[in-house]
Enzyme design. Structure first.
Site, PDB file in Angstrom:
ATOM      1  N   HIS A 169       0.816  -1.235   0.000  1.00  0.00           N
ATOM      2  CA  HIS A 169       0.000   0.000   0.000  1.00  0.00           C
ATOM      3  C   HIS A 169       0.842   1.276   0.000  1.00  0.00           C
ATOM      4  O   HIS A 169       0.293   2.368  -0.148  1.00  0.00           O
ATOM      5  CB  HIS A 169      -0.937   0.031   1.209  1.00  0.00           C
ATOM      6  CG  HIS A 169      -2.005  -1.011   1.160  1.00  0.00           C
ATOM      7  ND1 HIS A 169      -2.912  -1.103   0.124  1.00  0.00           N
ATOM      8  CD2 HIS A 169      -2.310  -2.043   2.006  1.00  0.00           C
ATOM      9  CE1 HIS A 169      -3.728  -2.126   0.338  1.00  0.00           C
ATOM     10  NE2 HIS A 169      -3.389  -2.716   1.461  1.00  0.00           N
ATOM     11  N   HIS A 207      -6.369  -7.066  -0.879  1.00  0.00           N
ATOM     12  CA  HIS A 207      -6.508  -5.631  -1.168  1.00  0.00           C
ATOM     13  C   HIS A 207      -5.703  -5.232  -2.402  1.00  0.00           C
ATOM     14  O   HIS A 207      -4.648  -5.805  -2.669  1.00  0.00           O
ATOM     15  CB  HIS A 207      -5.997  -4.807   0.025  1.00  0.00           C
ATOM     16  CG  HIS A 207      -6.675  -5.112   1.324  1.00  0.00           C
ATOM     17  ND1 HIS A 207      -6.157  -5.999   2.251  1.00  0.00           N
ATOM     18  CD2 HIS A 207      -7.837  -4.651   1.840  1.00  0.00           C
ATOM     19  CE1 HIS A 207      -6.977  -6.060   3.308  1.00  0.00           C
ATOM     20  NE2 HIS A 207      -8.003  -5.261   3.076  1.00  0.00           N
ATOM     21  N   ASP A 294      -5.024 -12.886   3.043  1.00  0.00           N
ATOM     22  CA  ASP A 294      -6.318 -12.334   3.458  1.00  0.00           C
ATOM     23  C   ASP A 294      -7.419 -12.636   2.440  1.00  0.00           C
ATOM     24  O   ASP A 294      -8.565 -12.220   2.631  1.00  0.00           O
ATOM     25  CB  ASP A 294      -6.244 -10.831   3.784  1.00  0.00           C
ATOM     26  CG  ASP A 294      -5.312 -10.040   2.884  1.00  0.00           C
ATOM     27  OD1 ASP A 294      -4.877 -10.585   1.849  1.00  0.00           O
ATOM     28  OD2 ASP A 294      -5.029  -8.866   3.211  1.00  0.00           O
TER      29      ASP A 294
HETATM   30  C1  SP5 Z   1      -1.219  -5.247   3.722  1.00  0.00           C
HETATM   31  C2  SP5 Z   1      -2.699  -5.216   3.976  1.00  0.00           C
HETATM   32  O1  SP5 Z   1      -3.367  -6.237   3.851  1.00  0.00           O
HETATM   33  N1  SP5 Z   1      -3.229  -4.055   4.404  1.00  0.00           N
HETATM   34  C3  SP5 Z   1      -4.629  -3.938   4.654  1.00  0.00           C
HETATM   35  C4  SP5 Z   1      -5.019  -2.636   5.254  1.00  0.00           C
HETATM   36  C5  SP5 Z   1      -6.481  -2.561   5.539  1.00  0.00           C
HETATM   37  N2  SP5 Z   1      -6.811  -1.473   6.368  1.00  0.00           N
HETATM   38  C6  SP5 Z   1      -8.128  -1.060   6.649  1.00  0.00           C
HETATM   39  C7  SP5 Z   1      -9.180  -2.028   6.249  1.00  0.00           C
HETATM   40  C8  SP5 Z   1     -10.606  -1.518   6.470  1.00  0.00           C
HETATM   41  C9  SP5 Z   1     -11.458  -2.756   6.345  1.00  0.00           C
HETATM   42  N3  SP5 Z   1     -12.793  -2.678   6.812  1.00  0.00           N
HETATM   43  C10 SP5 Z   1     -13.331  -4.023   6.700  1.00  0.00           C
HETATM   44  C11 SP5 Z   1     -14.373  -4.357   7.674  1.00  0.00           C
HETATM   45  C12 SP5 Z   1     -14.591  -5.856   7.612  1.00  0.00           C
HETATM   46  N4  SP5 Z   1     -15.496  -6.324   8.615  1.00  0.00           N
HETATM   47 ZN    ZN Z   2      -4.388  -7.122   2.321  1.00  0.00          ZN
END
Ligand code: SP5
Ligand code: ZN
Length: 356
Positions: A169, A207, A294
C-alpha cells in the site's frame, strides 16, 4: 525452499488501529510472522536465512528520499509533539493532506509539527507507528532484497521473503495500509537495477496494491498485475479499478482484476489463470509475488471464500509459470490459519516448479 526472515519485526508492535471510525485491536501484529515461521519449521523443507543489510540506496530508488528521511525520525517527532504519554504510545494522525484542502493553491509543504507531519505522509488511520517501527520496516526491505539476491544470483529458483510490516500500500511518497516501505516494489526495482529487462509484480493480496501500482504506473519495464476485492466496496477504495491500465511508457503494463464478495476457489483460480496469461505474454525475467493470505474465507477483514486447498492450487498455478520467483509476504490476518495457509501456498508453488 529458502525463507528469509528475522526477529527485527518484533519491535513493530502497536496495539490499535482506527477502522471505520472505531478503535480496534491492530490486525497487523508480530504473531502473524511468528506463526508462519513456526509452521514452515514444522512442515520441513524450508531453510531459514537472515537478511543482509542493503543500505538506503535500493529504498531511495523507489521512495521519495524526503519520506525515507522522515520515517527515520517520525516516531521521535511525534513523541515530542504529544501532550502526554497516553497519546505518545502510538502515532496515528488526525489530519490528512486531502487533495481538496489546497486545491488551486499549490502543493502543501511538510509542516513543522510532528502531528501535522504524520498526516502529510500517511493516508489512513490504520498505520500506527511505535519507536521500533522504522527498524522493523528497514529489516523487511532487507528481507525482500536478500530473497531477491538468492534468486538473481544465488542459484535458487525461488525464495520466500517473510516480510513484516507489509509494503504494497505504500506509494513513492506515502505510507498507509499497515505499510511503510514497499518491499515488493523495492525488490522489483532492485532486479531492474541489477540488469533484468522486465519484472512482473503479481499481487494476490485481498486488497489492491495501490502503492506498487503507483510506483510503476508510467513504467514499461515493470508490469503490475493484481487480483483483489473490488474497490467499490473494499479498501483502498480509490485505486484498483479495471480501467486503470498504466500511463505513458507503462500503457498496458498495469492489469487490475476486481473481484466480488464471497469469491470462490474456482472463480479466483479462473481469474488467476487469466492473469498468468498476461504475465507470460509480458515475458518477465523475474516474478515478484505479493502474497497476501487475506483472500482466505476466515480472514477478519476480507470477504472472499478461498479455502486452504484453494490457496495450494493458487501456489501451483504460479509455480506452473516456471519463472524465477520471489514471494514477498503482504497481508493475511486470521492468525489461527496463517501458518497452514502459507505452507499450503508455498508447497503448491514448489510442487509445480521444475528444479525448485
Ligand atoms: C497489507 C494489507 O493487507 N493491508 C490492509 C489494510 C487494511 N486497512 C483497513 C481495512 C478496512 C477494512 N474494513 C473491513 C471491515 C470488515 N469487517
Ligand atoms: Zn491485504
Amino acid at each position: 525452499m529458502q525463507v528469509v526472515c528475522s526477529d527485527a519485526h518484533l519491535a513493530h508492535c502497536p496495539t490499535h488501529e482506527v477502522q471505520g471510525g472505531r478503535s480496534i485491536a491492530l490486525h497487523e501484529v508480530p504473531v502473524r510472522a511468528e506463526t508462519i515461521r513456526h509452521a514452515l519449521r514444522d512442515a520441513g523443507g524450508f531453510v531459514e536465512r537472515a537478511p543482509t543489510d542493503h543500505g538506503l540506496a535500493p529504498i531511495e530508488a523507489v521512495h521519495d528520499p524526503d519520506l525515507v528521511a522522515y520515517l527515520a525520525h517520525a516516531w521521535q517527532d511525534w513523541a515530542a509533539a504529544c501532550a502526554d504519554d497516553e497519546q505518545r504510545a502510538e502515532a496515528i494522525a488526525d489530519t490528512y493532506r486531502h487533495a481538496a484542502l489546497r486545491e488551486g493553491m499549490g502543493p502543501a509543504h511538510p509542516p513543522q509539527s510532528g502531528l501535522g507531519r504524520l498526516g502529510y505522509w500517511c493516508f489512513d488511520t490504520a498505520t500506527p507507528m511505535v519507536e521500533g517501527t522504522y527498524g522493523a520496516a528497514r529489516s523487511a526491505v532487507d528481507i525482500a532484497l536478500t530473497a531477491t539476491d538468492l534468486v538473481l544470483s544465488g542459484g535458487h529458483r525461488n525464495a520466500y521473503a517473510l516480510c513484516r510490516p507489509p509494503g504494497h500500500h505504500a506509494p513513492r511518497a506515502g505510507i498507509g495500509g499497515y505499510c511503510f516501505f514497499n518491499n515488493a516494489a523495492i525488490a522489483a526495482q532492485h532486479a531492474i537495477t541489477a540488469g533484468a529487462a522486465r519484472v512482473t509484480v503479481l499481487d494476490v493480496d485481498y486488497h489492491h496494491g495501490n502503492g506498487t501500482q503507483q510506483i510503476f504506473y508510467g513504467r514499461g519495464d515493470v508490469q503490475y498485475v493484481s487480483l483483489h476485492a473490488d474497490p467499490d466496496r473494499a479498501y483502498p477504495y480509490f485505486t484498483g479499478f479495471a480501467d486503470e491500465t498504466g500511463a505513458d511508457a507503462g500503457r498496458g503494463a498495469t492489469v487490475n482484476v476486481p473481484l466480488p464478495a464471497h469469491c470462490t476457489d474456482d472463480r479466483y483460480l479462473a481469474a488467476l489463470d487469466q492473469a498468468l496469461d498476461d504475465v507470460l505474454t509480458f515475458d518477465p525475467d523475474l516474478l515478484v509475488v505479493s502474497l497476501g493470505l487475506d483472500t482466505y474465507h476466515g480472514d477478519p477483514i476480507g470477504d472472499f471464500s478461498v479455502t486452504t486447498p484453494g490457496l495450494a492450487r493458487c501456489g501451483e498455478r504460479v509455480g506452473g509459470a516456471q519463472l524465477p520467483t520471489v514471494v514477498v509476504h503482504e497481508g493475511g490476518y486470521d492468525v489461527a490459519t496463517l501458518g497452514a495457509n502459507a505452507v499450503a501456498w508455498l508447497s503448491g508453488l514448489l510442487r509445480t516448479t521444475r528444479d525448485g
